[in-house]
Design a protein around this motif. Structure first.
Motif, PDB file in Angstrom:
ATOM      1  N   GLY A  90       0.831  -1.188   0.000  1.00 34.40           N
ATOM      2  CA  GLY A  90       0.000   0.000   0.000  1.00 34.40           C
ATOM      3  C   GLY A  90       0.872   1.245   0.000  1.00 34.40           C
ATOM      4  O   GLY A  90       1.744   1.396   0.855  1.00 34.40           O
ATOM      5  N   LEU A  91       0.666   2.126  -0.988  1.00 33.31           N
ATOM      6  CA  LEU A  91       1.373   3.405  -1.059  1.00 33.31           C
ATOM      7  C   LEU A  91       0.368   4.481  -0.678  1.00 33.31           C
ATOM      8  O   LEU A  91      -0.616   4.702  -1.391  1.00 33.31           O
ATOM      9  CB  LEU A  91       1.930   3.635  -2.461  1.00 33.31           C
ATOM     10  CG  LEU A  91       2.799   4.879  -2.657  1.00 33.31           C
ATOM     11  CD1 LEU A  91       4.040   4.835  -1.762  1.00 33.31           C
ATOM     12  CD2 LEU A  91       3.224   5.011  -4.120  1.00 33.31           C
ATOM     13  N   VAL A  92       0.613   5.134   0.458  1.00 37.23           N
ATOM     14  CA  VAL A  92      -0.386   5.999   1.074  1.00 37.23           C
ATOM     15  C   VAL A  92       0.130   7.428   1.168  1.00 37.23           C
ATOM     16  O   VAL A  92       1.311   7.663   1.410  1.00 37.23           O
ATOM     17  CB  VAL A  92      -0.737   5.484   2.495  1.00 37.23           C
ATOM     18  CG1 VAL A  92      -1.863   6.303   3.105  1.00 37.23           C
ATOM     19  CG2 VAL A  92      -1.128   4.017   2.448  1.00 37.23           C
ATOM     20  N   ALA A 151       3.834   1.824   2.579  1.00 34.55           N
ATOM     21  CA  ALA A 151       4.807   2.900   2.404  1.00 34.55           C
ATOM     22  C   ALA A 151       4.032   4.212   2.400  1.00 34.55           C
ATOM     23  O   ALA A 151       2.993   4.326   1.740  1.00 34.55           O
ATOM     24  CB  ALA A 151       5.576   2.730   1.094  1.00 34.55           C
ATOM     25  N   VAL A 152       4.534   5.192   3.139  1.00 33.30           N
ATOM     26  CA  VAL A 152       3.814   6.459   3.315  1.00 33.30           C
ATOM     27  C   VAL A 152       4.600   7.590   2.663  1.00 33.30           C
ATOM     28  O   VAL A 152       5.799   7.759   2.920  1.00 33.30           O
ATOM     29  CB  VAL A 152       3.608   6.765   4.818  1.00 33.30           C
ATOM     30  CG1 VAL A 152       2.812   8.063   4.998  1.00 33.30           C
ATOM     31  CG2 VAL A 152       2.888   5.604   5.516  1.00 33.30           C
ATOM     32  N   MET A 153       3.906   8.358   1.804  1.00 34.53           N
ATOM     33  CA  MET A 153       4.532   9.486   1.123  1.00 34.53           C
ATOM     34  C   MET A 153       3.954  10.809   1.622  1.00 34.53           C
ATOM     35  O   MET A 153       2.764  10.917   1.902  1.00 34.53           O
ATOM     36  CB  MET A 153       4.322   9.393  -0.393  1.00 34.53           C
ATOM     37  CG  MET A 153       5.197   8.380  -1.089  1.00 34.53           C
ATOM     38  SD  MET A 153       5.045   8.506  -2.901  1.00 34.53           S
ATOM     39  CE  MET A 153       5.823  10.112  -3.195  1.00 34.53           C
ATOM     40  N   ARG A 154       4.841  11.799   1.671  1.00 30.95           N
ATOM     41  CA  ARG A 154       4.417  13.160   1.987  1.00 30.95           C
ATOM     42  C   ARG A 154       5.265  14.146   1.179  1.00 30.95           C
ATOM     43  O   ARG A 154       6.495  14.095   1.225  1.00 30.95           O
ATOM     44  CB  ARG A 154       4.585  13.454   3.484  1.00 30.95           C
ATOM     45  CG  ARG A 154       4.067  14.835   3.870  1.00 30.95           C
ATOM     46  CD  ARG A 154       4.426  15.170   5.294  1.00 30.95           C
ATOM     47  NE  ARG A 154       3.766  16.392   5.734  1.00 30.95           N
ATOM     48  CZ  ARG A 154       4.112  17.100   6.820  1.00 30.95           C
ATOM     49  NH1 ARG A 154       5.135  16.685   7.565  1.00 30.95           N
ATOM     50  NH2 ARG A 154       3.465  18.195   7.140  1.00 30.95           N
ATOM     51  N   ARG A 155       4.608  14.988   0.417  1.00 34.13           N
ATOM     52  CA  ARG A 155       5.284  16.027  -0.368  1.00 34.13           C
ATOM     53  C   ARG A 155       6.434  15.461  -1.209  1.00 34.13           C
ATOM     54  O   ARG A 155       7.532  16.005  -1.239  1.00 34.13           O
ATOM     55  CB  ARG A 155       5.774  17.142   0.545  1.00 34.13           C
ATOM     56  CG  ARG A 155       4.649  17.883   1.253  1.00 34.13           C
ATOM     57  CD  ARG A 155       5.177  18.913   2.217  1.00 34.13           C
ATOM     58  NE  ARG A 155       4.081  19.585   2.926  1.00 34.13           N
ATOM     59  CZ  ARG A 155       4.254  20.454   3.920  1.00 34.13           C
ATOM     60  NH1 ARG A 155       5.486  20.747   4.334  1.00 34.13           N
ATOM     61  NH2 ARG A 155       3.206  21.009   4.511  1.00 34.13           N
ATOM     62  N   VAL A 164       8.262   8.785   3.786  1.00 33.32           N
ATOM     63  CA  VAL A 164       8.581   9.116   5.181  1.00 33.32           C
ATOM     64  C   VAL A 164       8.553   7.902   6.096  1.00 33.32           C
ATOM     65  O   VAL A 164       9.117   7.938   7.197  1.00 33.32           O
ATOM     66  CB  VAL A 164       7.631  10.200   5.721  1.00 33.32           C
ATOM     67  CG1 VAL A 164       7.789  11.494   4.950  1.00 33.32           C
ATOM     68  CG2 VAL A 164       6.175   9.741   5.720  1.00 33.32           C
ATOM     69  N   GLU A 165       7.889   6.824   5.665  1.00 33.21           N
ATOM     70  CA  GLU A 165       7.825   5.630   6.511  1.00 33.21           C
ATOM     71  C   GLU A 165       7.451   4.431   5.664  1.00 33.21           C
ATOM     72  O   GLU A 165       6.691   4.539   4.704  1.00 33.21           O
ATOM     73  CB  GLU A 165       6.794   5.817   7.635  1.00 33.21           C
ATOM     74  CG  GLU A 165       6.729   4.663   8.607  1.00 33.21           C
ATOM     75  CD  GLU A 165       6.015   5.009   9.917  1.00 33.21           C
ATOM     76  OE1 GLU A 165       5.867   4.110  10.755  1.00 33.21           O
ATOM     77  OE2 GLU A 165       5.616   6.182  10.096  1.00 33.21           O
ATOM     78  N   THR A 210       2.348   9.910   9.466  1.00 32.65           N
ATOM     79  CA  THR A 210       1.630   8.640   9.487  1.00 32.65           C
ATOM     80  C   THR A 210       0.666   8.594  10.666  1.00 32.65           C
ATOM     81  O   THR A 210      -0.468   8.114  10.541  1.00 32.65           O
ATOM     82  CB  THR A 210       2.609   7.454   9.574  1.00 32.65           C
ATOM     83  OG1 THR A 210       3.643   7.614   8.608  1.00 32.65           O
ATOM     84  CG2 THR A 210       1.897   6.141   9.336  1.00 32.65           C
ATOM     85  N   GLN A 211       1.099   9.097  11.802  1.00 31.18           N
ATOM     86  CA  GLN A 211       0.233   9.153  12.970  1.00 31.18           C
ATOM     87  C   GLN A 211      -1.020   9.983  12.694  1.00 31.18           C
ATOM     88  O   GLN A 211      -2.132   9.617  13.090  1.00 31.18           O
ATOM     89  CB  GLN A 211       1.003   9.720  14.159  1.00 31.18           C
ATOM     90  CG  GLN A 211       2.147   8.830  14.632  1.00 31.18           C
ATOM     91  CD  GLN A 211       3.101   9.544  15.596  1.00 31.18           C
ATOM     92  OE1 GLN A 211       2.832  10.667  16.029  1.00 31.18           O
ATOM     93  NE2 GLN A 211       4.207   8.905  15.919  1.00 31.18           N
ATOM     94  N   ALA A 212      -0.841  11.098  11.986  1.00 35.72           N
ATOM     95  CA  ALA A 212      -1.977  11.958  11.658  1.00 35.72           C
ATOM     96  C   ALA A 212      -2.928  11.266  10.679  1.00 35.72           C
ATOM     97  O   ALA A 212      -4.156  11.358  10.816  1.00 35.72           O
ATOM     98  CB  ALA A 212      -1.480  13.274  11.073  1.00 35.72           C
ATOM     99  N   LEU A 213      -2.376  10.562   9.677  1.00 37.48           N
ATOM    100  CA  LEU A 213      -3.215   9.830   8.730  1.00 37.48           C
ATOM    101  C   LEU A 213      -4.018   8.742   9.443  1.00 37.48           C
ATOM    102  O   LEU A 213      -5.205   8.536   9.168  1.00 37.48           O
ATOM    103  CB  LEU A 213      -2.347   9.189   7.635  1.00 37.48           C
ATOM    104  CG  LEU A 213      -1.758  10.090   6.573  1.00 37.48           C
ATOM    105  CD1 LEU A 213      -0.897   9.265   5.614  1.00 37.48           C
ATOM    106  CD2 LEU A 213      -2.829  10.824   5.789  1.00 37.48           C
TER     107      LEU A 213
END
Length: 256
Positions: free
Chosen positions: A38-40, A219-223, A227-228, A244-247
């Motif tokens: 999962g790419l989030v 896998a977590v993306m931001r801008r 990031v994780e 990720t915590q906020a998501l």
């Protein structure tokens, strides 16, 4: 687990060279055989740009993408076998299908584009089997895409992808345009198809609540930056990055 897909240090920019917009900045991610990753990330995080780079719709400025160890050239330069091996399922099932074409014609067009995957005999039987695989009655074959519901259209999109016998599905927000009850049906279908057809999947979503139902790793993306990344159970139970915590908090709030 061997990597079927490897994205290494991918960088994608848009706009003028003197002042480009960096959509993806050094992203690396892998998808193993028979694995769902999962790419989030929220809208604008760059996840769709990663997906479009993988299937050849966007040309990266740096980095490389490998399928089963083979470097993937961009776009139409890919040989037919590699184009066929990686199929994309788009966000809006209605806009990804020609509303005037019958379902049989849509599947037939996929076979004409990739004749190596086309059945040598009994195409009608093969078509009906494809429809059964995605939970559709064979009578749907004669209907036009514009006559179908959103959920039916997404099932047809999946049948079209499966028709060319891929090994990797790239699902870009594939359930976000659907009602919640239909989302659950399509997620169960995707997981079932992965197991029965021995598929790998890169499943892209803005919603951790959706991803946790299907992903082995997240896998977590931001801008534009990753990031994780880690096993789904670890990312969801003990996220390390504040984003990720906020998501996760947002997903839990919506579910409650």
């Amino acid at each position: 687990m061997s990597a079927l897909l490897e994205v290494n240090d991918l960088r994608v920019t848009f706009g003028p060279r003197r002042k480009p917009f960096v959509a993806v900045d050094g992203v690396s991610v892998t998808v193993g055989a028979n694995e769902t990753v999962g790419l989030v990330g929220e809208s604008g995080s760059g996840k769709t740009t990663v997906a479009r780079s993988i299937v050849g719709l966007v040309r990266p400025q740096a980095g490389d993408i490998r399928y089963d160890g083979t470097p993937l050239p961009p776009g139409t330069r890919r040989p037919g076998e590699l184009q066929r091996a990686i199929q994309m399922v788009f966000q809006d099932p209605r806009s990804s299908l020609n509303p005037r074409m019958t379902v049989a014609s849509i599947i037939g067009e996929a076979w004409r584009t990739h004749p190596a995957a086309a059945p040598s005999t009994d195409r009608i039987g093969a078509l009906h089997q494809l429809l059964a695989d995605v939970g559709l009655d064979e009578s749907v074959a004669a209907q036009r895409a514009g006559q179908l519901s959103g959920g039916q259209c997404q099932r047809v999109s999946l049948a079209r992808a499966l028709a060319v016998k891929p090994r990797l599905l790239v699902c870009d927000e594939a359930v976000s345009a659907l009602d919640v009850s239909v989302q659950a049906q399509i997620l169960r279908l995707l997981d079932d198809l992965r197991r029965r057809h021995h598929l790998s999947m890169l499943f892209i979503s803005h919603d951790l609540g959706v991803v946790h139902q299907i992903a082995d790793r997240i896998a977590v993306m931001r801008r534009g930056v990753l990031v994780e990344e880690g096993p789904a159970t670890e990312v969801l139970s003990a996220p390390r990055h504040e984003y990720t915590q906020a998501l996760l908090a947002a997903a839990l709030e919506l579910n409650s």
